[in-house]
Design an enzyme around this catalytic site. Structure first.
Site, mmCIF file in Angstrom:
data_model
loop_
_atom_site.group_PDB
_atom_site.id
_atom_site.type_symbol
_atom_site.label_atom_id
_atom_site.label_comp_id
_atom_site.label_asym_id
_atom_site.label_seq_id
_atom_site.Cartn_x
_atom_site.Cartn_y
_atom_site.Cartn_z
ATOM 1 N N ASN A 81 22.386 25.629 -3.668
ATOM 2 C CA ASN A 81 21.425 25.451 -2.575
ATOM 3 C C ASN A 81 22.159 24.720 -1.446
ATOM 4 O O ASN A 81 22.385 23.514 -1.528
ATOM 5 C CB ASN A 81 20.230 24.638 -3.087
ATOM 6 C CG ASN A 81 19.242 24.331 -1.975
ATOM 7 O OD1 ASN A 81 19.359 24.841 -0.864
ATOM 8 N ND2 ASN A 81 18.269 23.491 -2.279
ATOM 9 N N TRP A 82 22.516 25.459 -0.406
ATOM 10 C CA TRP A 82 23.314 24.862 0.673
ATOM 11 C C TRP A 82 22.462 24.061 1.660
ATOM 12 O O TRP A 82 22.999 23.414 2.536
ATOM 13 C CB TRP A 82 24.094 25.960 1.419
ATOM 14 C CG TRP A 82 25.288 26.457 0.677
ATOM 15 C CD1 TRP A 82 25.823 25.933 -0.460
ATOM 16 C CD2 TRP A 82 26.130 27.570 1.036
ATOM 17 N NE1 TRP A 82 26.949 26.659 -0.835
ATOM 18 C CE2 TRP A 82 27.148 27.655 0.070
ATOM 19 C CE3 TRP A 82 26.113 28.501 2.084
ATOM 20 C CZ2 TRP A 82 28.149 28.637 0.123
ATOM 21 C CZ3 TRP A 82 27.108 29.475 2.133
ATOM 22 C CH2 TRP A 82 28.118 29.545 1.157
ATOM 23 N N LYS A 83 21.150 24.127 1.539
ATOM 24 C CA LYS A 83 20.266 23.366 2.443
ATOM 25 C C LYS A 83 20.698 23.596 3.891
ATOM 26 O O LYS A 83 21.091 24.701 4.239
ATOM 27 C CB LYS A 83 20.251 21.892 2.031
ATOM 28 C CG LYS A 83 19.948 21.722 0.535
ATOM 29 C CD LYS A 83 19.644 20.311 0.130
ATOM 30 C CE LYS A 83 19.348 20.277 -1.368
ATOM 31 N NZ LYS A 83 18.928 18.990 -1.855
ATOM 32 N N HIS A 96 10.782 24.632 -3.092
ATOM 33 C CA HIS A 96 11.735 23.532 -3.272
ATOM 34 C C HIS A 96 11.056 22.215 -2.884
ATOM 35 O O HIS A 96 10.225 22.195 -1.979
ATOM 36 C CB HIS A 96 12.986 23.773 -2.413
ATOM 37 C CG HIS A 96 14.057 22.767 -2.694
ATOM 38 N ND1 HIS A 96 14.080 21.544 -2.084
ATOM 39 C CD2 HIS A 96 15.103 22.788 -3.560
ATOM 40 C CE1 HIS A 96 15.104 20.852 -2.554
ATOM 41 N NE2 HIS A 96 15.742 21.585 -3.456
ATOM 42 N N GLU A 121 13.234 20.731 -11.036
ATOM 43 C CA GLU A 121 13.987 19.758 -10.243
ATOM 44 C C GLU A 121 13.157 18.488 -10.050
ATOM 45 O O GLU A 121 12.321 18.412 -9.150
ATOM 46 C CB GLU A 121 14.317 20.342 -8.864
ATOM 47 C CG GLU A 121 15.242 21.536 -8.928
ATOM 48 C CD GLU A 121 16.044 21.668 -7.638
ATOM 49 O OE1 GLU A 121 17.277 21.659 -7.715
ATOM 50 O OE2 GLU A 121 15.433 21.746 -6.564
ATOM 51 N N GLY A 167 19.673 14.668 -4.927
ATOM 52 C CA GLY A 167 20.474 13.994 -3.902
ATOM 53 C C GLY A 167 20.577 12.493 -4.098
ATOM 54 O O GLY A 167 21.003 11.763 -3.215
ATOM 55 N N SER A 222 21.137 16.406 -8.762
ATOM 56 C CA SER A 222 22.383 15.657 -8.963
ATOM 57 C C SER A 222 23.264 16.236 -10.079
ATOM 58 O O SER A 222 23.912 15.492 -10.822
ATOM 59 C CB SER A 222 22.104 14.168 -9.203
ATOM 60 O OG SER A 222 21.504 13.594 -8.045
ATOM 61 N N GLY A 247 22.834 21.253 -5.231
ATOM 62 C CA GLY A 247 22.907 21.050 -3.789
ATOM 63 C C GLY A 247 24.271 20.522 -3.390
ATOM 64 O O GLY A 247 25.222 21.270 -3.172
ATOM 65 N N GLY A 248 24.376 19.189 -3.318
ATOM 66 C CA GLY A 248 25.593 18.542 -2.803
ATOM 67 C C GLY A 248 26.892 19.052 -3.423
ATOM 68 O O GLY A 248 27.881 19.265 -2.704
#
Ligand code: PGA
Length: 252
Positions: free
Chosen positions: A7-9, A94, A166, A172, A208, A229-230
């Site tokens: 998920n590149w947001k 999300h 999630e 995050g 995370s 994500g990150g």
């Protein structure tokens, strides 16, 4: 089939998506027992779809879509347009959509229905806040979100869902759920999916996830993949996370 979803947001412009794809394809050979899904910002869906073209093990998805196909809806994107840009999937519900943009369960339900109508795979996200976890309502919250999203779906649709658990407190924050925490919630979600005709729907964990914890999460049979994500933003690091995750898969 194990799913590694990125998920590149709000990151990676079209040229960055193209460069990412070129580098990633050098690093990660195809496998038939796992899928890699990328969810770029809507502006980069087409660039990503072209960059990863020719790799059936890779899917591109939108991060969100409105439920209408087209019309006077300034600022919106639709599943039909996402499909035309090369998407095969869409993230729906999300926690950032729910909590930053105020999306309700009923919005999520309409979006899931529209995503199916456009022939895309919904990656439906559910998860509780820290407050809800501390109040011991995790099960009630995630079941409520899943039931609301599945309302009106027939079993032919339910079997095509991908569900992502999630926990909001783990996104995050560097605070991931333990594999046991994730497995316990996945078991609950699977029971609901089973009662709706989808006992084999993949249930992914997100929040995370990194190179250090991915293997332990995927070692749990209840965890069918990860939504990241990150740790998915750099091609070499994302490739390494997938390599570490794949090392634990049966047949590796
Ligand atoms: P994170 O994000 O891996 O940066 O915690 C996961 C997500 O929001 O999908």
């Amino acid at each position: 089939m194990t799913i590694f979803a990125a998920n590149w947001k709000l990151h990676h412009a079209p040229d960055e998506a193209r460069q990412f794809a070129a580098r990633f394809l050098e690093l990660v050979p195809p496998r038939s027992d796992r899928t890699v899904a990328f969810f770029p910002t809507a502006l980069s869906v087409e660039a990503a779809a072209m960059g990863f073209a020719g790799r059936p093990d890779i899917t591109i998805g939108a991060q969100d879509v409105y439920w209408e196909a087209s019309g006077a809806f300034t600022g919106a994107t639709s599943p039909v347009l996402a499909a035309a840009a090369g998407a095969g999937a869409a993230l729906i519900g999300h926690s950032e959509r729910r909590h930053v943009f105020g999306e309700s369960d009923s919005d999520v339900r309409r979006k899931v229905t529209a995503v199916f109508a456009a022939g895309l795979t919904p990656f439906l996200c559910v998860g509780e806040t820290l407050e809800q976890r501390e109040a011991d309502t995790t099960e009630q919250v995630v079941v409520g979100q899943l039931e609301a999203a599945c309302q009106g779906l027939d079993s032919e649709q339910v079997i095509r869902l991908v569900v992502c658990y999630e926990p909001v407190w783990a996104i995050g924050t560097g605070r991931n759920a333990t594999p046991e925490d994730a497995a316990a919630v996945h078991t609950v979600l699977r029971r609901i999916l089973g009662s709706r005709g989808g006992p084999s729907v993949p249930v992914l964990y997100g929040g995370s996830v990194n190179q250090g914890n991915v293997a332990a999460l995927l070692a749990r049979p209840e965890v069918n993949g990860v939504l990241v994500g990150g740790a998915s933003l750099d091609p070499a690091k994302w490739a390494e996370l997938i390599r570490v995750g794949e090392a634990g898969l049966v047949g590796s």
